[in-house]
Design a protein around this motif. Structure first.
Motif, PDB file in Angstrom:
ATOM      1  N   THR A  66       0.811  -1.220   0.000  1.00  0.00           N
ATOM      2  CA  THR A  66       0.000   0.000   0.000  1.00  0.00           C
ATOM      3  C   THR A  66       0.844   1.269   0.000  1.00  0.00           C
ATOM      4  O   THR A  66       0.337   2.337  -0.315  1.00  0.00           O
ATOM      5  N   GLY A  67       2.119   1.166   0.342  1.00  0.00           N
ATOM      6  CA  GLY A  67       2.981   2.341   0.388  1.00  0.00           C
ATOM      7  C   GLY A  67       3.631   2.686  -0.933  1.00  0.00           C
ATOM      8  O   GLY A  67       4.451   3.600  -0.995  1.00  0.00           O
ATOM      9  N   ARG A  68       3.271   1.971  -1.990  1.00  0.00           N
ATOM     10  CA  ARG A  68       3.848   2.230  -3.308  1.00  0.00           C
ATOM     11  C   ARG A  68       2.773   2.749  -4.251  1.00  0.00           C
ATOM     12  O   ARG A  68       1.599   2.477  -4.066  1.00  0.00           O
ATOM     13  N   PRO A  69       3.156   3.478  -5.296  1.00  0.00           N
ATOM     14  CA  PRO A  69       2.167   3.933  -6.265  1.00  0.00           C
ATOM     15  C   PRO A  69       1.431   2.747  -6.891  1.00  0.00           C
ATOM     16  O   PRO A  69       1.995   1.676  -7.060  1.00  0.00           O
ATOM     17  N   GLY A  70       0.183   2.956  -7.225  1.00  0.00           N
ATOM     18  CA  GLY A  70      -0.638   1.918  -7.836  1.00  0.00           C
ATOM     19  C   GLY A  70      -2.016   1.888  -7.227  1.00  0.00           C
ATOM     20  O   GLY A  70      -2.532   2.901  -6.768  1.00  0.00           O
ATOM     21  N   LEU A  71      -2.589   0.730  -7.212  1.00  0.00           N
ATOM     22  CA  LEU A  71      -3.952   0.552  -6.727  1.00  0.00           C
ATOM     23  C   LEU A  71      -4.101   1.022  -5.277  1.00  0.00           C
ATOM     24  O   LEU A  71      -3.326   0.630  -4.414  1.00  0.00           O
ATOM     25  N   HIS A  72      -5.102   1.847  -5.023  1.00  0.00           N
ATOM     26  CA  HIS A  72      -5.417   2.254  -3.649  1.00  0.00           C
ATOM     27  C   HIS A  72      -6.443   1.304  -3.049  1.00  0.00           C
ATOM     28  O   HIS A  72      -6.223   0.713  -2.009  1.00  0.00           O
ATOM     29  N   HIS A  73      -7.591   1.169  -3.705  1.00  0.00           N
ATOM     30  CA  HIS A  73      -8.606   0.217  -3.256  1.00  0.00           C
ATOM     31  C   HIS A  73      -9.607  -0.029  -4.378  1.00  0.00           C
ATOM     32  O   HIS A  73      -9.683   0.730  -5.324  1.00  0.00           O
ATOM     33  N   LEU A  74     -10.368  -1.094  -4.222  1.00  0.00           N
ATOM     34  CA  LEU A  74     -11.472  -1.394  -5.133  1.00  0.00           C
ATOM     35  C   LEU A  74     -12.763  -1.174  -4.381  1.00  0.00           C
ATOM     36  O   LEU A  74     -12.884  -1.541  -3.211  1.00  0.00           O
ATOM     37  N   SER A  75     -13.738  -0.628  -5.055  1.00  0.00           N
ATOM     38  CA  SER A  75     -15.025  -0.351  -4.442  1.00  0.00           C
ATOM     39  C   SER A  75     -16.127  -1.037  -5.237  1.00  0.00           C
ATOM     40  O   SER A  75     -16.142  -0.971  -6.468  1.00  0.00           O
ATOM     41  N   PHE A  76     -17.019  -1.704  -4.515  1.00  0.00           N
ATOM     42  CA  PHE A  76     -18.154  -2.382  -5.135  1.00  0.00           C
ATOM     43  C   PHE A  76     -19.435  -1.817  -4.537  1.00  0.00           C
ATOM     44  O   PHE A  76     -19.552  -1.688  -3.312  1.00  0.00           O
ATOM     45  N   ARG A  77     -20.400  -1.497  -5.389  1.00  0.00           N
ATOM     46  CA  ARG A  77     -21.660  -0.890  -4.961  1.00  0.00           C
ATOM     47  C   ARG A  77     -22.721  -1.957  -4.713  1.00  0.00           C
ATOM     48  O   ARG A  77     -22.935  -2.846  -5.532  1.00  0.00           O
ATOM     49  N   ALA A  78     -23.402  -1.826  -3.580  1.00  0.00           N
ATOM     50  CA  ALA A  78     -24.544  -2.681  -3.237  1.00  0.00           C
ATOM     51  C   ALA A  78     -25.798  -1.817  -3.248  1.00  0.00           C
ATOM     52  O   ALA A  78     -25.722  -0.594  -3.105  1.00  0.00           O
ATOM     53  N   ASP A  79     -26.949  -2.439  -3.399  1.00  0.00           N
ATOM     54  CA  ASP A  79     -28.194  -1.677  -3.495  1.00  0.00           C
ATOM     55  C   ASP A  79     -28.725  -1.170  -2.157  1.00  0.00           C
ATOM     56  O   ASP A  79     -29.514  -0.230  -2.138  1.00  0.00           O
ATOM     57  N   SER A  80     -28.313  -1.793  -1.042  1.00  0.00           N
ATOM     58  CA  SER A  80     -28.909  -1.414   0.237  1.00  0.00           C
ATOM     59  C   SER A  80     -27.969  -1.683   1.401  1.00  0.00           C
ATOM     60  O   SER A  80     -26.991  -2.428   1.268  1.00  0.00           O
ATOM     61  N   VAL A  81     -28.300  -1.101   2.541  1.00  0.00           N
ATOM     62  CA  VAL A  81     -27.569  -1.358   3.779  1.00  0.00           C
ATOM     63  C   VAL A  81     -27.641  -2.843   4.112  1.00  0.00           C
ATOM     64  O   VAL A  81     -26.650  -3.447   4.542  1.00  0.00           O
ATOM     65  N   GLU A  82     -28.789  -3.458   3.867  1.00  0.00           N
ATOM     66  CA  GLU A  82     -28.950  -4.888   4.158  1.00  0.00           C
ATOM     67  C   GLU A  82     -27.989  -5.732   3.321  1.00  0.00           C
ATOM     68  O   GLU A  82     -27.425  -6.714   3.826  1.00  0.00           O
ATOM     69  N   ASP A  83     -27.789  -5.368   2.064  1.00  0.00           N
ATOM     70  CA  ASP A  83     -26.850  -6.095   1.207  1.00  0.00           C
ATOM     71  C   ASP A  83     -25.417  -5.962   1.735  1.00  0.00           C
ATOM     72  O   ASP A  83     -24.643  -6.917   1.713  1.00  0.00           O
ATOM     73  N   VAL A  84     -25.070  -4.763   2.204  1.00  0.00           N
ATOM     74  CA  VAL A  84     -23.727  -4.559   2.757  1.00  0.00           C
ATOM     75  C   VAL A  84     -23.569  -5.375   4.039  1.00  0.00           C
ATOM     76  O   VAL A  84     -22.541  -6.014   4.255  1.00  0.00           O
ATOM     77  N   ARG A  85     -24.583  -5.393   4.878  1.00  0.00           N
ATOM     78  CA  ARG A  85     -24.527  -6.190   6.116  1.00  0.00           C
ATOM     79  C   ARG A  85     -24.401  -7.688   5.802  1.00  0.00           C
ATOM     80  O   ARG A  85     -23.695  -8.413   6.504  1.00  0.00           O
ATOM     81  N   ALA A  86     -25.052  -8.148   4.754  1.00  0.00           N
ATOM     82  CA  ALA A  86     -24.941  -9.556   4.355  1.00  0.00           C
ATOM     83  C   ALA A  86     -23.499  -9.868   3.942  1.00  0.00           C
ATOM     84  O   ALA A  86     -22.952 -10.909   4.323  1.00  0.00           O
ATOM     85  N   ALA A  87     -22.878  -8.978   3.188  1.00  0.00           N
ATOM     86  CA  ALA A  87     -21.478  -9.168   2.795  1.00  0.00           C
ATOM     87  C   ALA A  87     -20.577  -9.128   4.025  1.00  0.00           C
ATOM     88  O   ALA A  87     -19.632  -9.924   4.137  1.00  0.00           O
ATOM     89  N   GLU A  88     -20.878  -8.240   4.953  1.00  0.00           N
ATOM     90  CA  GLU A  88     -20.095  -8.145   6.191  1.00  0.00           C
ATOM     91  C   GLU A  88     -20.159  -9.461   6.969  1.00  0.00           C
ATOM     92  O   GLU A  88     -19.143  -9.935   7.489  1.00  0.00           O
ATOM     93  N   ALA A  89     -21.322 -10.076   7.031  1.00  0.00           N
ATOM     94  CA  ALA A  89     -21.470 -11.357   7.742  1.00  0.00           C
ATOM     95  C   ALA A  89     -20.619 -12.444   7.087  1.00  0.00           C
ATOM     96  O   ALA A  89     -19.958 -13.221   7.789  1.00  0.00           O
TER      97      ALA A  89
END
Length: 149
Positions: A66-89
């Motif tokens: 992470t301390g070198r140039p390049g990819l910082h992070h990838l972001s994926f969009r979910a439709d709802s808070v419930e979908d994010v909580r399901a991924a968190e589980a």
């Protein structure tokens, strides 16, 4: 300048193709579109409806720097808070490392936000939803949460 450009697929170098394929399939619900277990060129294309979303290439060693140039992070969009909580589980069951505890907004007062975590090779990831986190406290105040983990 082309006016129809959009993101195609994301390609990641991984250290263990089987481990990363299982991780991304479980967390993101992707299917294997194509793969090769050739000892010299192992790869997997993961996607939806036959279209690649993420390609994994087993051609690296160590952890994501992470301390070198390049990819910082990838972001994926979910439709709802419930979908994010399901991924968190799912991530908790897999023993994933999180940058913050629970769902957090992108900044203080923002309605968008989600979870911030690391894949098995240390690549920073985010699964977010565009609304529903208005009342949550942002870990970085007004600074973008996705930029500082």
């Amino acid at each position: 300048m082309p006016s129809t450009l959009q993101t195609g697929h994301i390609g990641l170098n991984v250290t263990d193709l089987a481990r990363s394929t299982a991780f991304y399939r479980q967390v993101l619900g992707l299917d294997v579109v194509a793969e090769s277990h050739d000892a010299e060129r192992p790869f997997a294309f993961l996607g939806r409806d036959g279209a690649p979303v993420l390609t994994l290439w087993q051609q690296s060693a160590g952890a994501h720097a992470t301390g070198r140039p390049g990819l910082h992070h990838l972001s994926f969009r979910a439709d709802s808070v419930e979908d994010v909580r399901a991924a968190e589980a799912v991530l908790k069951e897999l023993g994933a490392v999180f940058a913050h505890d629970g769902l957090v907004p992108h900044a203080e007062g923002a309605s968008s936000g989600g979870i911030f975590f690391f894949d098995p090779d240390g690549i920073r990831l985010e699964i977010f939803t565009p609304k529903g986190l208005e009342q949550a406290e942002a870990p970085g105040g007004a600074a973008p949460t996705c930029g500082f983990f």
